[in-house]
Design an enzyme around this catalytic site. Structure first.
Site, short mmCIF file in Angstrom:
data_model
loop_
_atom_site.label_atom_id
_atom_site.label_comp_id
_atom_site.label_asym_id
_atom_site.label_seq_id
_atom_site.Cartn_x
_atom_site.Cartn_y
_atom_site.Cartn_z
N GLU A 43 0.75 -1.33 -0.07
CA GLU A 43 0.05 -0.09 -0.13
C GLU A 43 0.90 1.21 -0.02
O GLU A 43 2.17 1.34 0.27
CB GLU A 43 -0.90 0.13 1.22
CG GLU A 43 -2.06 -1.15 1.05
CD GLU A 43 -2.75 -1.29 2.30
OE1 GLU A 43 -3.85 -1.96 2.41
OE2 GLU A 43 -2.52 -0.55 3.41
N CYS A 52 -1.23 -4.38 -6.09
CA CYS A 52 -1.87 -6.03 -5.51
C CYS A 52 -0.89 -7.15 -5.52
O CYS A 52 -0.04 -7.17 -6.11
CB CYS A 52 -3.19 -6.31 -6.60
SG CYS A 52 -4.41 -4.86 -6.47
N GLU A 54 -1.42 -10.00 -6.85
CA GLU A 54 -1.51 -10.60 -7.75
C GLU A 54 -0.34 -9.75 -8.89
O GLU A 54 0.48 -10.64 -9.54
CB GLU A 54 -2.73 -10.82 -8.43
CG GLU A 54 -3.78 -11.66 -7.82
CD GLU A 54 -4.26 -10.92 -6.57
OE1 GLU A 54 -5.56 -11.24 -6.14
OE2 GLU A 54 -4.09 -9.80 -6.15
N CYS A 85 -9.11 -8.95 -7.39
CA CYS A 85 -9.96 -7.65 -8.01
C CYS A 85 -10.17 -7.94 -9.45
O CYS A 85 -9.45 -8.32 -10.16
CB CYS A 85 -9.26 -6.48 -7.55
SG CYS A 85 -7.91 -5.90 -8.52
N CYS A 88 -6.90 -7.36 -11.43
CA CYS A 88 -5.90 -8.31 -11.46
C CYS A 88 -6.52 -9.49 -12.14
O CYS A 88 -5.85 -10.29 -12.57
CB CYS A 88 -5.61 -8.72 -9.85
SG CYS A 88 -4.46 -7.64 -9.03
#
Length: 130
Positions: A43, A52, A54, A85, A88
């Protein structure tokens, strides 16, 4: 079952940098050559500049010289399933077809297995361009 891939995703989750959401996620992809590449979410205070899990795993795979994903594991905390998500799912589609197996895991292991086609129906991928 893909215990090694699932273990890699859970281990990656433990290394996530998630000070804002407190929601660590780990992912691992298996390349066509058999290599396992893991990543975690990272983050950033300037949302949405994070990454992310992935996407991190896919980047590691590409850096490892592979460009085809044959299996995925994603691990996250909480009661609900932690699936990739939307962004991804599309990233995975770039390197795999609809029949890609995705293992959805929690901290203690496998919760469910689905295919990319189930998570991203009627997807658009590289084969649509040619």
């Amino acid at each position: 079952m893909s215990a090694d891939l699932i273990e890699a995703a859970i281990a990656a989750m433990a290394k996530a940098y998630a000070p804002y959401s407190n929601f660590p996620v780990g992912a691992a992809v298996r390349g066509a050559g058999g290599g396992i590449y893991a990543g975690c979410n990272v983050e950033n205070a300037a949302y949405p500049q994070g990454c992310c899990a992935e996407a991190s795993a896919i980047s590691a795979m590409v850096m490892g010289g592979e460009t085809r994903i044959v299996e995925v594991a994603v691990a996250g905390k909480g009661e609900a399933l932690v699936t990739p998500c939307g962004g991804c799912r599309q990233r995975l589609r770039e390197f795999a077809a609809d029949d890609l197996v995705i293992h959805i895991c929690g901290p203690k292991g496998l919760r469910r297995t689905a295919t990319l086609g189930e998570l991203l129906p009627l997807s658009f991928g590289p084969d649509n361009l040619g």
